[in-house]
Enzyme design. Structure first.
Site, PDB file in Angstrom:
ATOM      1  N   ASP A  99       0.868  -1.196   0.000  1.00 44.22           N
ATOM      2  CA  ASP A  99       0.000   0.000   0.000  1.00 44.22           C
ATOM      3  C   ASP A  99       0.895   1.233   0.000  1.00 44.22           C
ATOM      4  O   ASP A  99       0.897   2.032   0.928  1.00 44.22           O
ATOM      5  CB  ASP A  99      -0.944  -0.020   1.209  1.00 44.22           C
ATOM      6  CG  ASP A  99      -0.200  -0.031   2.556  1.00 44.22           C
ATOM      7  OD1 ASP A  99      -0.775   0.478   3.537  1.00 44.22           O
ATOM      8  OD2 ASP A  99       0.949  -0.514   2.610  1.00 44.22           O
ATOM      9  N   HIS A 125       9.233  -0.298   9.109  1.00 41.18           N
ATOM     10  CA  HIS A 125       8.365  -1.486   9.192  1.00 41.18           C
ATOM     11  C   HIS A 125       8.501  -2.377   7.932  1.00 41.18           C
ATOM     12  O   HIS A 125       8.872  -3.543   8.021  1.00 41.18           O
ATOM     13  CB  HIS A 125       6.900  -1.052   9.328  1.00 41.18           C
ATOM     14  CG  HIS A 125       6.608  -0.197  10.523  1.00 41.18           C
ATOM     15  ND1 HIS A 125       6.622  -0.659  11.829  1.00 41.18           N
ATOM     16  CD2 HIS A 125       6.290   1.124  10.608  1.00 41.18           C
ATOM     17  CE1 HIS A 125       6.315   0.320  12.663  1.00 41.18           C
ATOM     18  NE2 HIS A 125       6.111   1.405  11.965  1.00 41.18           N
ATOM     19  N   ASP A 126       8.171  -1.821   6.773  1.00 42.48           N
ATOM     20  CA  ASP A 126       8.149  -2.644   5.555  1.00 42.48           C
ATOM     21  C   ASP A 126       9.541  -3.052   5.070  1.00 42.48           C
ATOM     22  O   ASP A 126       9.721  -4.209   4.646  1.00 42.48           O
ATOM     23  CB  ASP A 126       7.393  -1.895   4.443  1.00 42.48           C
ATOM     24  CG  ASP A 126       5.913  -1.752   4.768  1.00 42.48           C
ATOM     25  OD1 ASP A 126       5.275  -0.842   4.214  1.00 42.48           O
ATOM     26  OD2 ASP A 126       5.393  -2.535   5.594  1.00 42.48           O
ATOM     27  N   ASP A 182       6.692   1.518   2.494  1.00 39.25           N
ATOM     28  CA  ASP A 182       6.580   0.582   1.358  1.00 39.25           C
ATOM     29  C   ASP A 182       7.544   1.017   0.257  1.00 39.25           C
ATOM     30  O   ASP A 182       8.211   0.199  -0.377  1.00 39.25           O
ATOM     31  CB  ASP A 182       5.170   0.588   0.784  1.00 39.25           C
ATOM     32  CG  ASP A 182       4.088   0.304   1.798  1.00 39.25           C
ATOM     33  OD1 ASP A 182       3.839   1.186   2.638  1.00 39.25           O
ATOM     34  OD2 ASP A 182       3.520  -0.790   1.773  1.00 39.25           O
TER      35      ASP A 182
HETATM   36  O1  RIB Z   1       1.924  -0.563  10.846  1.00 41.11           O
HETATM   37  C1  RIB Z   1       2.842  -0.266   9.822  1.00 41.11           C
HETATM   38  C2  RIB Z   1       2.347  -0.763   8.511  1.00 41.11           C
HETATM   39  O2  RIB Z   1       1.136  -0.090   8.150  1.00 41.11           O
HETATM   40  C3  RIB Z   1       3.325  -0.469   7.364  1.00 41.11           C
HETATM   41  O3  RIB Z   1       3.178  -1.455   6.382  1.00 41.11           O
HETATM   42  C4  RIB Z   1       2.838   0.856   6.854  1.00 41.11           C
HETATM   43  O4  RIB Z   1       3.219   1.067   5.489  1.00 41.11           O
HETATM   44  C5  RIB Z   1       1.345   0.675   6.952  1.00 41.11           C
HETATM   45  O5  RIB Z   1       0.922  -0.066   5.806  1.00 41.11           O
HETATM   46 CA    CA Z   2       2.730  -0.761   4.089  1.00 43.25          CA
END
Ligand code: RIB
Ligand code: CA
Length: 329
Positions: free
Chosen positions: A13, A239-240, A18
């Site tokens: 997303d 995170h990603d 990302d």
């Molecule tokens: O909680 C973090 C996630 O949620 C990541 O993938 C960020 O891009 C959102 O999609």
């Molecule tokens: Ca994401």
């Protein structure tokens, strides 16, 4: 250690993290990214799909992008523009080098997995709506996916609510379908991604790079800062990118096999990944959940990948010969 020869589909997303995850994935030469499927999440699909194309264009790679779900399976759409900006990449303007595919993500996912049983690794970085639709549509999809790694969930805590991580919270019914589909699955959740912090100094330095990819990565990440202003944070949570890095090198994390289900009814805990840590349900583990992280090695891999773009073409992260890969279509 790397996992060479893998055939990858990234479902995302594209939002800020990302985008950085895609830049990392494109740099890794020992696998083939067959396609990217976009889903509504951080921002609506009308931004996430073109953002995937923008990032591939920036990296000089024409990877086919397929439009997926514009809404969660049943719920109202819940986005995060206040974090990722209205356009999803912090307001940074990037050119579109090519068009989105005519084929929809659902058709692509089921077609490619069906034609290459056991061979395809899916990395899902957003709400699991596209993956759930594939599970619901093709009765063989779950047994034919080679492996699914998700950024999502948390054994403890949340970031969308006190109980739920954003990707699961945005479409809990989709997550419940995927978590219970029997797909070999690794969950890279907030337990490790909240520790995967990139120091501000790094991307502040990138903003002054004379390389367009490195500079843009810095600008996109720098736009995140506003969200943390006033909160004592040592850096930005990747995170990603961590989920992608765990597929490049699984030794970056340690995992626990747990039975994890998704809360979908509670008014205060909807989207919570409920992990049976004490084995009280008697149910067999369905998820390999990340619990430990080698932060130093992850940051080294990530920073080298992004700065590797200043060496010219993608693939500078880890130079290895690439075997011939033949795909069945
Ligand atoms: O909680 C973090 C996630 O949620 C990541 O993938 C960020 O891009 C959102 O999609
Ligand atoms: Ca994401």
């Amino acid at each position: 250690m790397s996992n060479s020869g893998k055939r990858i589909i990234i479902d995302c997303d594209t939002g800020i993290d990302d985008a950085l995850a895609l830049l990392l994935a494109i740099q890794y030469p020992d696998w083939e990214i067959l396609g990217i499927t976009a889903v509504s999440g951080n921002v609506p699909l009308e931004h996430t799909a073109p953002n995937c194309i923008r990032i591939c264009t920036l990296a000089g790679k024409k990877i086919p992008v397929y439009a997926g779900a514009a809404q969660p399976l049943y719920r109202e759409r819940h986005t995060a523009e206040m974090v990722h900006g209205k356009n999803g990449i912090g307001g940074v303007e990037l050119p579109l080098g090519y068009d989105v595919e005519h084929e929809l993500a659902l058709s692509y996912l089921t077609r490619i997995v069906h034609a290459n049983p056991g061979d395809i690794e899916i990395i899902a970085l957003g709400p699991l709506t596209n993956i759930a639709q594939a599970v619901l549509t093709d009765p063989h999809f779950s047994e034919q996916v080679g492996h699914l790694t998700i950024m999502g969930g948390a054994i403890h805590g949340g970031n969308a609510t006190a109980a739920a991580e954003f990707n699961i919270y945005a479409d809990p019914e989709a997550a419940r379908i995927v978590f219970n589909a029997g797909i070999p699955m690794t969950m890279v959740g907030l337990d490790v991604t909240n520790r995967a912090l990139l120091d501000y100094k790094i991307f502040d330095r990138w903003r002054n790079s004379d390389n367009a990819v490195v500079r843009t990565a810095g600008e996109i990440l720098y736009s995140f800062r506003h969200f943390f202003d006033g909160i004592e944070m040592e850096g930005i949570a990747l995170h990603d990118p961590l989920a992608v890095a765990c597929v490049i090198d699984p030794t970056l994390i340690t995992t626990r096999d747990l039975f994890i289900d998704i809360e979908t009814k509670s008014p205060i805990a909807s989207g919570k990944t409920v992990a049976d840590e004490l084995r009280v349900t008697g149910k067999e583990p369905n998820i390999s959940a990340a619990v430990g992280l080698d932060l130093k090695r992850f940051l080294k891999l990530f920073i080298e990948a992004i700065e590797g773009y200043s060496q010219g073409v993608p693939g500078s992260l880890i130079r290895r010969g690439r075997g011939e890969t033949k795909l069945v279509f």
